[in-house]
Design a protein around this motif. Structure first.
Motif, PDB file in Angstrom:
ATOM      1  N   GLN A 139      -1.923   9.261  -9.101  1.00  0.00           N
ATOM      2  CA  GLN A 139      -1.612   8.620  -7.818  1.00  0.00           C
ATOM      3  C   GLN A 139      -1.435   9.662  -6.722  1.00  0.00           C
ATOM      4  O   GLN A 139      -1.924   9.488  -5.593  1.00  0.00           O
ATOM      5  CB  GLN A 139      -0.346   7.776  -7.950  1.00  0.00           C
ATOM      6  CG  GLN A 139      -0.510   6.514  -8.771  1.00  0.00           C
ATOM      7  CD  GLN A 139       0.808   5.808  -9.012  1.00  0.00           C
ATOM      8  OE1 GLN A 139       1.885   6.401  -8.888  1.00  0.00           O
ATOM      9  NE2 GLN A 139       0.747   4.530  -9.361  1.00  0.00           N
ATOM     10  N   TRP A 160      -3.610  10.100  -3.132  1.00  0.00           N
ATOM     11  CA  TRP A 160      -3.044  10.144  -1.783  1.00  0.00           C
ATOM     12  C   TRP A 160      -3.342  11.472  -1.083  1.00  0.00           C
ATOM     13  O   TRP A 160      -3.368  11.537   0.160  1.00  0.00           O
ATOM     14  CB  TRP A 160      -1.535   9.941  -1.835  1.00  0.00           C
ATOM     15  CG  TRP A 160      -1.104   8.522  -2.007  1.00  0.00           C
ATOM     16  CD1 TRP A 160      -0.683   7.912  -3.152  1.00  0.00           C
ATOM     17  CD2 TRP A 160      -1.056   7.510  -0.991  1.00  0.00           C
ATOM     18  NE1 TRP A 160      -0.378   6.591  -2.927  1.00  0.00           N
ATOM     19  CE2 TRP A 160      -0.592   6.313  -1.599  1.00  0.00           C
ATOM     20  CE3 TRP A 160      -1.353   7.490   0.377  1.00  0.00           C
ATOM     21  CZ2 TRP A 160      -0.422   5.124  -0.902  1.00  0.00           C
ATOM     22  CZ3 TRP A 160      -1.180   6.306   1.079  1.00  0.00           C
ATOM     23  CH2 TRP A 160      -0.720   5.143   0.451  1.00  0.00           C
ATOM     24  N   GLN A 168      -9.905   3.657  -2.608  1.00  0.00           N
ATOM     25  CA  GLN A 168      -9.372   3.569  -3.959  1.00  0.00           C
ATOM     26  C   GLN A 168      -9.539   2.178  -4.562  1.00  0.00           C
ATOM     27  O   GLN A 168      -9.349   1.994  -5.764  1.00  0.00           O
ATOM     28  CB  GLN A 168      -7.893   3.996  -3.976  1.00  0.00           C
ATOM     29  CG  GLN A 168      -7.331   4.269  -5.356  1.00  0.00           C
ATOM     30  CD  GLN A 168      -8.131   5.304  -6.136  1.00  0.00           C
ATOM     31  OE1 GLN A 168      -8.539   6.324  -5.591  1.00  0.00           O
ATOM     32  NE2 GLN A 168      -8.368   5.043  -7.419  1.00  0.00           N
ATOM     33  N   ILE A 214      -4.746   3.177   0.069  1.00  0.00           N
ATOM     34  CA  ILE A 214      -4.440   4.591  -0.144  1.00  0.00           C
ATOM     35  C   ILE A 214      -5.295   5.432   0.793  1.00  0.00           C
ATOM     36  O   ILE A 214      -6.521   5.350   0.777  1.00  0.00           O
ATOM     37  CB  ILE A 214      -4.697   4.991  -1.610  1.00  0.00           C
ATOM     38  CG1 ILE A 214      -3.718   4.255  -2.535  1.00  0.00           C
ATOM     39  CG2 ILE A 214      -4.567   6.495  -1.794  1.00  0.00           C
ATOM     40  CD1 ILE A 214      -3.903   4.551  -3.995  1.00  0.00           C
ATOM     41  N   GLU A 238      -3.394   0.947  -8.520  1.00  0.00           N
ATOM     42  CA  GLU A 238      -2.093   1.211  -9.147  1.00  0.00           C
ATOM     43  C   GLU A 238      -2.163   2.187 -10.319  1.00  0.00           C
ATOM     44  O   GLU A 238      -1.235   2.953 -10.548  1.00  0.00           O
ATOM     45  CB  GLU A 238      -1.473  -0.105  -9.607  1.00  0.00           C
ATOM     46  CG  GLU A 238      -1.140  -1.041  -8.444  1.00  0.00           C
ATOM     47  CD  GLU A 238      -0.454  -2.321  -8.891  1.00  0.00           C
ATOM     48  OE1 GLU A 238      -0.331  -2.533 -10.126  1.00  0.00           O
ATOM     49  OE2 GLU A 238      -0.044  -3.106  -8.022  1.00  0.00           O
ATOM     50  N   VAL A 298      -5.169   4.174 -11.090  1.00  0.00           N
ATOM     51  CA  VAL A 298      -6.034   5.306 -10.716  1.00  0.00           C
ATOM     52  C   VAL A 298      -6.780   5.881 -11.933  1.00  0.00           C
ATOM     53  O   VAL A 298      -6.589   7.029 -12.314  1.00  0.00           O
ATOM     54  CB  VAL A 298      -5.230   6.413 -10.004  1.00  0.00           C
ATOM     55  CG1 VAL A 298      -6.183   7.415  -9.341  1.00  0.00           C
ATOM     56  CG2 VAL A 298      -4.269   5.845  -8.966  1.00  0.00           C
TER      57      VAL A 298
END
Length: 546
Positions: free
Chosen positions: A297, A301, A322, A341, A493, A495
């Motif tokens: 995650q 980001w 994403q 994201i 959520e 990834v």
């Protein structure tokens, strides 16, 4: 589902293609009666003869100009166009697919085309597994021709998404020739197809095709001859485009095409780079700590996708998302309730702090004695991916992750992906006429190993259940959309991999000699010379400029 060789597809995506009439650049003979289309379709060394449609390195134009599929399915909007089949019908349980085969079609040697050829082609893929590059026989039990006009395909279970690969991506071949061939992959005689052009000749410097006067829709073809010269590099191809020696090119440009190409003749010189897939960063989930969702995650980001698109892909395509969708083609599938994201290094650092990753004196984070230092694989010499790798390296350094860019020979890069012998790797995310295709290819647990494309080795019961939900609701589009939304949630959520940028169909053209090219206002097909069967749709839509 296994798709065409990663190597081959990305070779055509990321290398230039070129050609033209090197002697004159003219599109007509001196008597102005012969329309010649010059294609930029081969950049690199001299041509090597490879005329089988099943050869992964088949000569440019063999697929599309000579060999045709049953249907064309537009990846951009999903529209279906009947070709060698005039129609199709699913059974009520979606386990049988019946094609009605077009009548009055001939092979280029004059023999009649029939349903027997179609059934033979599909069974050839079963007999020679190396030709079944899309794994069709993982889902089929039989392909039969009960009469000259009908082909019935029987499935092991309901699986309607296979229609795209089955109908639009398999070139039909003549039974009377291929039934005598010992190895259809290495078969190298002059090709006999149903398409708009006949193979004429091949030299190390040139391939030419002549119009097939007996083509079943010959009235749509205004081109008399195709010329595909060998061009040494991208710059030579660009110069030939500028000089008007090439009408149709397909290459990734270094620099601004608006300045180097369009400005030379704004009325006629154009380009269109429609997105049709994604380039992504795959994560080897069999390794610690890459199997930690918090780490993944944070990386999602931390990546500046807009910067990746502008600097690595010249701004010709948009940054990825994403959700795992190819936009804007698949905008209608976006679940707006999900968190979007985007580049936010502060949030990424917060996630890592909370997960217990602490920075050392060198700025690199560690946890439980494991240092966050990973190799990022990519094929050496692929300049746009090298730029992406450099940006990824800088972005992840900002959050305490050390990235070592690892350029490999293409075969080694492919092997590492297929066998999870890597940390991180840039790769292509292959799509289709709906988001299901990219999710199934890269997230289905059945596609781990065995040359499948679940390169991250993502194994998740929820994901497999959602993929099955899509397939089992062939007659219920609302339920299919819910399944896609569920898969987007998995991407956001959990990834499993990280989309980087859209992949563009590099396409440059001039309207000086021909009109009717696909473009953003008339997106009837993708534009690259190598895109099959889009290239067939292009040559049947072009009109000689008066």
């Amino acid at each position: 589902m296994a798709l065409f060789s990663v190597l081959i597809l990305f070779a055509v995506l990321l290398t230039a293609c070129g050609g033209g009439n090197p002697a004159t650049g003219n599109n007509t003979t001196p008597n102005n009666k012969k329309a010649i289309l010059n294609l930029g379709a081969h950049v690199g060394g001299p041509y090597v003869r490879a005329t089988s449609p099943f050869n992964p390195s088949a000569n440019e134009g063999i697929l599309g100009f000579v060999y045709e599929p049953l249907y064309f399915v537009n990846q951009i909007d999903g529209k279906e166009t009947p070709l060698l089949a005039s129609s199709y019908q699913w059974s009520e349980d979606f386990k049988k697919l019946t094609f009605t085969i077009r009548e009055n079609v001939k092979w280029s040697d004059g023999q009649a085309f029939s349903a027997e050829d179609v059934a033979f082609t599909y069974n050839l893929l079963k007999k020679f597994p190396a030709t079944d590059t899309r794994g069709l026989w993982n889902y089929l039990t039989s392909a039969e021709a009960p009469d000259a006009k009908t082909v019935v395909i029987t499935f092991k279970q309901s699986y309607t998404p296979l229609f795209y690969n089955l109908a639009s991506q398999v070139p039909m071949v003549p039974k009377h020739i291929f039934e005598k061939v010992k190895d259809p992959v290495t078969y190298n005689e002059d090709p006999v197809g149903t398409g708009p052009f006949k193979f004429d000749k091949l030299t190390p410097q040139m391939i030419t095709y002549k119009k097939n006067a007996d083509y079943w829709q010959a009235d749509k073809v205004q081109i008399e001859e195709l010329r595909l010269p060998q061009v040494t590099d991208n710059n030579v191809l660009l110069q030939k485009l500028i000089a008007g020696q090439i009408d149709w090119g397909s290459f990734f440009p270094e620099g601004s095409l608006d300045q180097t190409f369009v400005s030379k003749d704004p009325q006629n010189n154009h380009y269109w780079m429609p997105p049709y897939a994604m380039f992504s960063m795959y994560i080897n989930l069999t390794k610690e700590p890459l199997n930690d969702v918090a780490l993944r995650q944070a990386m999602a980001w931390a990546l500046d996708r807009d910067q990746l698109a502008k600097q690595a892909e010249g701004g010709y395509v948009d940054g990825g998302n994403q959700y795992g969708l190819v936009t804007p083609n698949q905008n209608s599938y976006i679940d707006s309730s999900l968190e979007k994201i985007s580049y936010n290094k502060e949030k990424a650092n917060e996630i890592l702090d909370k997960a217990g990753y602490t920075k050392g004196s060198d700025g690199v984070r560690t946890k439980n004695g494991q240092r966050l230092s990973f190799k990022l694989n990519l094929p050496a010499g692929w300049t746009d991916w090298e730029k992406m790798a450099s940006i990824i390296q800088a972005n992840l350094k900002e959050i305490g992750i050390d990235i070592q860019v690892n350029g490999l020979q293409q075969a080694n890069w492919t092997d590492a992906l297929n066998n999870q012998k890597y940390d991180l790797s840039i790769g292509g995310t292959y799509s289709g006429p709906s988001p299901y295709y990219q999710f199934n290819n890269h997230l289905n647990s059945a596609n781990i190993g065995h040359n499948g494309q679940n390169w991250s080795a993502w194994k998740d019961d929820e994901t497999d259940k959602l993929l099955n939900q899509y397939v089992s609701n062939s007659a219920n589009k609302d339920e299919q959309t819910k399944a896609i939304h569920g898969l987007e949630k998995v991407m956001v959520e959990k990834v499993p991999f990280i989309p980087l940028v859209n992949a563009g169909g590099w396409f440059e053209y001039t309207t000086k000699n021909f009109t009717g090219w696909p473009n953003k206002d008339n997106a009837y097909a993708l534009g690259p010379t190598w895109s099959f069967p889009d290239n067939l749709m292009v040559v049947t839509n072009l009109k000689l400029k008066s």
